[in-house]
Design a protein around this motif. Structure first.
Motif, PDB file in Angstrom:
ATOM      1  N   GLY A  32       2.371   5.479  -2.968  1.00 20.29           N
ATOM      2  CA  GLY A  32       2.280   7.011  -3.170  1.00 20.29           C
ATOM      3  C   GLY A  32       1.260   7.234  -4.497  1.00 20.29           C
ATOM      4  N   THR A  33       1.273   8.536  -4.988  1.00 22.91           N
ATOM      5  CA  THR A  33       0.266   8.599  -5.943  1.00 22.91           C
ATOM      6  C   THR A  33       0.744   8.024  -7.476  1.00 22.91           C
ATOM      7  OG1 THR A  33      -0.071  10.740  -5.089  1.00 22.91           O
ATOM      8  CG2 THR A  33      -0.609  10.835  -7.236  1.00 22.91           C
ATOM      9  N   GLY A  34       1.767   8.187  -7.574  1.00 25.72           N
ATOM     10  CA  GLY A  34       2.113   7.202  -8.978  1.00 25.72           C
ATOM     11  C   GLY A  34       2.405   5.917  -9.008  1.00 25.72           C
ATOM     12  N   SER A  35       2.996   5.380  -7.715  1.00 24.15           N
ATOM     13  CA  SER A  35       3.584   4.027  -7.671  1.00 24.15           C
ATOM     14  C   SER A  35       3.408   3.433  -6.235  1.00 24.15           C
ATOM     15  CB  SER A  35       4.954   4.179  -8.238  1.00 24.15           C
ATOM     16  OG  SER A  35       5.755   4.591  -7.335  1.00 24.15           O
ATOM     17  N   VAL A  36       3.525   2.129  -6.426  1.00 23.78           N
ATOM     18  CA  VAL A  36       3.664   1.216  -4.875  1.00 23.78           C
ATOM     19  C   VAL A  36       4.998   0.929  -4.828  1.00 23.78           C
ATOM     20  CG1 VAL A  36       2.940  -0.590  -3.768  1.00 23.78           C
ATOM     21  CG2 VAL A  36       1.075   0.750  -4.900  1.00 23.78           C
ATOM     22  N   ARG A  37       5.525   1.119  -3.590  1.00 23.87           N
ATOM     23  CA  ARG A  37       6.872   0.614  -3.389  1.00 23.87           C
ATOM     24  C   ARG A  37       7.018  -0.046  -2.025  1.00 23.87           C
ATOM     25  NH1 ARG A  37       6.477   6.513  -5.486  1.00 23.87           N
ATOM     26  NH2 ARG A  37       6.095   7.009  -3.197  1.00 23.87           N
ATOM     27  N   ALA A  38       7.964  -1.273  -2.161  1.00 25.55           N
ATOM     28  CA  ALA A  38       8.044  -1.828  -0.888  1.00 25.55           C
ATOM     29  C   ALA A  38       9.427  -2.091  -0.979  1.00 25.55           C
ATOM     30  CB  ALA A  38       7.281  -3.405  -1.135  1.00 25.55           C
ATOM     31  N   GLY A  66       6.928  14.402  -2.822  1.00 21.37           N
ATOM     32  CA  GLY A  66       6.622  13.770  -4.083  1.00 21.37           C
ATOM     33  C   GLY A  66       5.837  14.285  -5.040  1.00 21.37           C
ATOM     34  N   THR A  67       4.485  13.796  -5.219  1.00 20.85           N
ATOM     35  CA  THR A  67       3.785  14.624  -6.259  1.00 20.85           C
ATOM     36  C   THR A  67       3.301  15.907  -5.832  1.00 20.85           C
ATOM     37  OG1 THR A  67       2.613  12.403  -6.979  1.00 20.85           O
ATOM     38  CG2 THR A  67       1.350  14.273  -7.628  1.00 20.85           C
ATOM     39  N   SER A  68       3.019  15.948  -4.142  1.00 19.44           N
ATOM     40  CA  SER A  68       2.839  16.914  -3.468  1.00 19.44           C
ATOM     41  C   SER A  68       3.740  17.346  -2.535  1.00 19.44           C
ATOM     42  CB  SER A  68       1.634  16.829  -2.679  1.00 19.44           C
ATOM     43  OG  SER A  68       1.706  15.813  -1.821  1.00 19.44           O
ATOM     44  N   THR A  73       3.756  19.377  -6.557  1.00 17.86           N
ATOM     45  CA  THR A  73       5.061  19.932  -6.542  1.00 17.86           C
ATOM     46  C   THR A  73       5.834  19.218  -7.762  1.00 17.86           C
ATOM     47  OG1 THR A  73       5.514  18.828  -4.549  1.00 17.86           O
ATOM     48  CG2 THR A  73       5.394  21.147  -4.230  1.00 17.86           C
ATOM     49  N   GLY A  74       5.964  17.922  -7.186  1.00 14.13           N
ATOM     50  CA  GLY A  74       6.517  16.986  -8.183  1.00 14.13           C
ATOM     51  C   GLY A  74       5.768  17.028  -9.437  1.00 14.13           C
ATOM     52  N   LYS A  75       4.446  16.869  -9.389  1.00 10.51           N
ATOM     53  CA  LYS A  75       3.434  17.065 -10.538  1.00 10.51           C
ATOM     54  C   LYS A  75       3.603  18.216 -11.206  1.00 10.51           C
ATOM     55  CE  LYS A  75      -1.475  16.075 -11.279  1.00 10.51           C
ATOM     56  NZ  LYS A  75      -1.425  15.155 -12.369  1.00 10.51           N
ATOM     57  N   ILE A 120       6.472  20.163 -11.543  1.00  6.62           N
ATOM     58  CA  ILE A 120       7.725  20.210 -12.279  1.00  6.62           C
ATOM     59  C   ILE A 120       7.460  19.470 -13.495  1.00  6.62           C
ATOM     60  CG2 ILE A 120      10.181  19.493 -12.123  1.00  6.62           C
ATOM     61  CD1 ILE A 120      10.071  20.141  -9.054  1.00  6.62           C
ATOM     62  N   ASP A 121       6.764  18.195 -13.369  1.00  8.36           N
ATOM     63  CA  ASP A 121       6.681  17.368 -14.484  1.00  8.36           C
ATOM     64  C   ASP A 121       5.764  18.107 -15.481  1.00  8.36           C
ATOM     65  OD1 ASP A 121       8.129  15.746 -12.999  1.00  8.36           O
ATOM     66  OD2 ASP A 121       6.472  14.274 -12.498  1.00  8.36           O
ATOM     67  N   HIS A 122       4.544  18.774 -15.022  1.00 11.41           N
ATOM     68  CA  HIS A 122       3.745  19.530 -15.793  1.00 11.41           C
ATOM     69  C   HIS A 122       4.619  20.437 -16.762  1.00 11.41           C
ATOM     70  CE1 HIS A 122      -0.096  21.424 -17.075  1.00 11.41           C
ATOM     71  NE2 HIS A 122       0.587  22.761 -16.495  1.00 11.41           N
ATOM     72  N   VAL A 143      15.596  13.122 -17.079  1.00 13.11           N
ATOM     73  CA  VAL A 143      15.567  14.482 -17.562  1.00 13.11           C
ATOM     74  C   VAL A 143      15.979  15.309 -16.720  1.00 13.11           C
ATOM     75  CG1 VAL A 143      13.562  13.953 -19.642  1.00 13.11           C
ATOM     76  CG2 VAL A 143      13.024  14.567 -17.031  1.00 13.11           C
ATOM     77  N   TYR A 144      15.652  15.282 -15.289  1.00  9.02           N
ATOM     78  CA  TYR A 144      16.004  16.030 -14.146  1.00  9.02           C
ATOM     79  C   TYR A 144      17.657  16.262 -14.124  1.00  9.02           C
ATOM     80  CZ  TYR A 144      11.438  14.234 -13.219  1.00  9.02           C
ATOM     81  OH  TYR A 144      10.110  14.036 -13.214  1.00  9.02           O
ATOM     82  N   ALA A 145      18.344  15.173 -14.271  1.00  5.50           N
ATOM     83  CA  ALA A 145      19.820  15.287 -14.206  1.00  5.50           C
ATOM     84  C   ALA A 145      20.451  15.984 -15.405  1.00  5.50           C
ATOM     85  CB  ALA A 145      20.385  13.854 -14.078  1.00  5.50           C
ATOM     86  N   GLY A 196      11.327  11.917  -0.195  1.00  2.36           N
ATOM     87  CA  GLY A 196      10.305  11.672  -1.005  1.00  2.36           C
ATOM     88  C   GLY A 196      11.138  11.837  -2.267  1.00  2.36           C
ATOM     89  N   GLY A 197      10.408  11.610  -3.668  1.00  2.00           N
ATOM     90  CA  GLY A 197      11.081  11.417  -4.970  1.00  2.00           C
ATOM     91  C   GLY A 197      11.906  12.873  -5.332  1.00  2.00           C
ATOM     92  N   LEU A 198      11.471  14.031  -4.861  1.00  2.00           N
ATOM     93  CA  LEU A 198      12.133  15.448  -5.068  1.00  2.00           C
ATOM     94  C   LEU A 198      13.284  15.419  -4.454  1.00  2.00           C
ATOM     95  CD1 LEU A 198       9.080  17.724  -5.537  1.00  2.00           C
ATOM     96  CD2 LEU A 198      10.564  17.146  -7.411  1.00  2.00           C
TER      97      LEU A 198
HETATM   98  N1  LIG Z   1      15.734  10.822  -9.800  1.00  2.00           N
HETATM   99  C1  LIG Z   1      14.768  11.987  -9.788  1.00  2.00           C
HETATM  100  N2  LIG Z   1      15.426  13.084  -9.683  1.00  2.00           N
HETATM  101  C2  LIG Z   1      14.627  14.263  -9.874  1.00  2.00           C
HETATM  102  N3  LIG Z   1      13.279  14.319  -9.580  1.00  2.00           N
HETATM  103  C3  LIG Z   1      12.757  12.978  -9.295  1.00  2.00           C
HETATM  104  C4  LIG Z   1      13.491  11.832  -9.500  1.00  2.00           C
HETATM  105  N4  LIG Z   1      12.547  10.952  -9.262  1.00  2.00           N
HETATM  106  C5  LIG Z   1      11.279  11.278  -9.169  1.00  2.00           C
HETATM  107  N5  LIG Z   1      11.493  12.697  -9.175  1.00  2.00           N
HETATM  108  C6  LIG Z   1      10.367  13.523  -8.725  1.00  2.00           C
HETATM  109  O1  LIG Z   1       9.409  13.144  -7.689  1.00  2.00           O
HETATM  110  C7  LIG Z   1       8.217  13.072  -8.102  1.00  2.00           C
HETATM  111  C8  LIG Z   1       7.557  11.760  -7.733  1.00  2.00           C
HETATM  112  O2  LIG Z   1       8.021  11.588  -6.498  1.00  2.00           O
HETATM  113  P1  LIG Z   1       7.214  10.278  -5.598  1.00  2.00           P
HETATM  114  O3  LIG Z   1       7.939  10.654  -4.059  1.00  2.00           O
HETATM  115  O4  LIG Z   1       7.801   9.183  -6.275  1.00  2.00           O
HETATM  116  O5  LIG Z   1       5.965  10.658  -5.710  1.00  2.00           O
HETATM  117  P2  LIG Z   1       4.523   9.630  -5.199  1.00  2.00           P
HETATM  118  O6  LIG Z   1       4.977   9.180  -3.493  1.00  2.00           O
HETATM  119  O7  LIG Z   1       3.543  10.902  -4.922  1.00  2.00           O
HETATM  120  O8  LIG Z   1       4.327   8.772  -5.786  1.00  2.00           O
HETATM  121  C9  LIG Z   1       8.049  13.199  -9.434  1.00  2.00           C
HETATM  122  O9  LIG Z   1       6.894  13.845  -9.768  1.00  2.00           O
HETATM  123  C10 LIG Z   1       9.279  14.007 -10.187  1.00  2.00           C
HETATM  124  O10 LIG Z   1       9.156  15.313 -10.093  1.00  2.00           O
END
Ligand SMILES: Nc1ncnc2c1ncn2[C@@H]1O[C@H](COP(=O)(O)OP(=O)(O)O)[C@@H](O)[C@H]1O
Ligand SMILES: O=C(CO)[C@H](O)[C@H](O)COP(=O)(O)O
Length: 553
Positions: A20-26, A296-298, A336-338, A340-342, A364-366, A458-460
């Motif tokens: 992803g943009t911010g991390s690598v997952r396996a 995710g980020t987008s 989008t994720g980016k 919200i974080d911003h 922080v989201y919870a 995705g993360g969101l």
């Molecule tokens: N547990 C969570 N609860 C709510 N939002 C989250 C959580 N974890 C990640 N996010 C949101 O998801 C975004 C990242 O999503 P992710 O799929 O990991 O991104 P990417 O694949 O681009 O690296 C973050 O910018 C954050 O806003």
């Protein structure tokens, strides 16, 4: 772990790697699509100038090795049948000996990736769009600055000696990873079709590259950008090389698949699930009624169709780029994720939020979601933003307006800077992103798509408020997968296909993607959201008026 008893056949596993943009997952995934092990590792990003975003292919590969080794710890390696990669559609530059080349004026060759969200090539994409070349009809009519042709042109015009003249290979990141694993330079149909103007049936169009001033890439049958193209999930060469096997902690020779862009892996991981028994309209409808939204980020909005559908401002139609035999359109929101974080991290009350969330061992989201529940009192939470509205294009509009000059807007600000204020701004931002999804869906439907159900991942999608707002604001049910990390299920599906354990991508999708939960819209709130949507549309109309006023004499 998974020790077979008696004459029971040992379980087969697949490894999926998602960059992803911010991390690598396996993940280690079984044949039913269940994640048996998961690992994550953050990756570096550099922003040497505003709108320049860079990464390092060496860093990313190293992170892939760390997470892969972790997920296979303690398992019999003979049970691993295949490996699949997905990644963001960032541009990797290597020289003729496959060594990293700098993509920056500083000459730092470690930073050899121009990331997907990099907007340095604005002048280049403008000139490319002015050609009105016929390939542009397959990217929604307007090429995005986030695609590869403008970035290549930027390198040629700005880093001729240090990068362009020395370059031997330009890879999309998903294809770089499959090359690194197998030594095979074949590209995936997904990356070339979605980001490089390759057409699945016709191939490269020489006239495009000549017209935009990149004719040198035609040389040697397009060897620098790819002349062997394989469908996602096809098995590459002789599988994992001994060197890569050592790096990743996997057996040499296991099947490695042609890759996917990360959003498309998410699409593969969710769109084929069996929805029987959930009361969803799409149960009786073709798979084309499902929209995968990978957030995710987008956020990326992927819908498929039997015939090509041309949607102005929505990427595609792309043939066989995700599900073989189907066309796809991809709408998107660049941040989008980016975003919200911003918004959250830039607020004066963020340190207080962080401290309180940490004290409760919450994200922080919870914490913000529970805080909103406290302050909403008897009304629905969404109604807290009756006088606060956000336009979310802080990084331009990807779809359906395809206008990278658009900016973010907030209306309804007050003098307060407390936690209530932060929570409500966070809510308004989430709602704005959901309104953006509604706008994309409306454009896709007006052009011929017929969508009834959203499949989020995705993360969101881990954020229940984000999910509920998407249901309420689009008026559509949202399906969440059994596995939160569905993008990794998509990557593992690729590995499963390459191993030959399934006869088709469709069969693997049907067997490995599973519904976890369905979130239905609160129809009683529809009138409120319809009104907020009217305001949402006014915001962009007004922004364009402001720009016109300022341009005038
Ligand atoms: N547990 C969570 N609860 C709510 N939002 C989250 C959580 N974890 C990640 N996010 C949101 O998801 C975004 C990242 O999503 P992710 O799929 O990991 O991104 P990417 O694949 O681009 O690296 C973050 O910018 C954050 O806003
Ligand atoms: O352009 C894209 C897909 O076509 C994605 O936006 C890009 O790959 C980044 O993905 P993510 O937000 O998951 O990091």
């Amino acid at each position: 772990m998974a020790v077979p008893s008696g004459d029971q056949k040992p379980e087969s596993y697949y490894v999926g790697v998602d960059v992803g943009t911010g991390s690598v997952r396996a993940a280690l995934v079984d044949q039913r699509g269940t994640l048996v092990a998961f690992a994550e590792q953050p990756i570096n990003q550099w922003e040497p100038q505003f709108n320049h975003h860079e990464q390092s292919s060496e860093d990313i590969w190293a992170a892939c090795c760390v997470v892969t080794k972790k997920v296979v710890q303690g398992i019999d390696l003979n049970q691993i049948r295949g490996l699949g990669f997905d990644a963001t559609c960032s541009l990797v530059v290597l020289d003729k000996q496959f060594r990293p080349l700098p993509v920056n004026h500083e000459g730092n060759s470690h930073q050899n990736i121009i990331m997907w969200l990099d907007h340095r090539a604005v002048s280049q994409v403008h000139r490319i769009n002015e050609t009105k070349h016929s390939v542009l009809q397959y990217v929604g009519g307007v090429m995005s600055v986030e695609m590869q042709a403008p970035k290549l042109l930027w390198l040629k015009e700005n880093l001729r000696e240090t990068c362009w003249d020395k370059a031997g290979h330009f890879f999309d990141l998903p294809d770089f990873l499959s090359w690194k694993a197998t030594g095979v330079t074949a590209r995936s149909l997904c990356s070339l079709v979605c980001k490089w103007t390759y057409l699945a049936e016709e191939g490269w169009d020489d006239s495009f590259w000549k017209k935009v001033g990149l004719e040198d890439l035609i040389a040697d049958n397009y060897s620098k950008i790819g002349n062997q193209v394989l469908p996602p999930g096809a098995s590459l060469g002789n599988g994992l090389t001994p060197e890569a096997a050592k790096d990743l902690g996997l057996p040499a020779g296991i099947a490695v698949a042609a890759s996917l862009i990360d959003a498309h892996a998410g699409g593969l991981g969710v769109i084929g699930a069996d929805v029987r028994g959930y009361g969803l309209a799409c149960e009786e409808q073709p798979v084309t009624s499902r929209l995968a939204v990978i957030c995710g980020t987008s956020s990326c909005h992927i819908g498929i169709s039997k015939d090509p559908i041309f949607v102005s401002g929505v990427w595609g139609p792309y043939f066989s780029a995700m599900v073989p035999g189907f066309w796809l359109n991809e709408g998107g929101q660049s941040v989008t994720g980016k975003l919200i974080d911003h918004m959250v991290q830039g607020h004066a009350a963020f340190p207080e939020l962080q401290a309180k969330a940490t004290a409760r061992c919450q994200s922080v989201y919870a914490y913000l979601n529970s805080h909103l529940d406290l302050i909403k009192k008897a009304q629905p939470v969404g109604f807290l933003t009756v006088d606060l509205h956000v336009w979310p294009d802080f990084h331009g509009n990807r779809s359906p307006l395809a206008d990278l000059t658009l900016k973010g807007m907030v209306t309804g600000l007050k003098l307060s800077q407390d936690l209530d204020d932060l929570a409500i701004l966070y809510l308004a931002t989430i709602q704005a992103i959901a309104f953006g999804t509604r706008l994309i869906i409306e454009a896709m439907e007006a052009a011929g798509h017929s969508i009834s159900t959203l499949f989020l991942c995705g993360g969101l999608s881990k954020n229940p408020l984000f999910v509920q707002m998407h249901a309420d604001i689009t008026g559509m049910p949202v399906v969440l997968s059994q596995e939160v990390e569905s993008v990794l299920v998509g990557a593992a599906i690729l590995g499963a296909c390459a191993s030959g354990d399934f006869s088709s991508v469709q069969e693997a999708m049907a067997r490995m993607s599973k519904v976890g939960k369905v979130v239905f819209p609160r129809h009683e709130d529809k009138r409120y959201y319809d009104k907020k949507y009217q305001v949402f549309l006014k915001l962009v109309e007004h922004q364009k008026e402001y720009a016109a006023i300022m341009k005038g004499d």
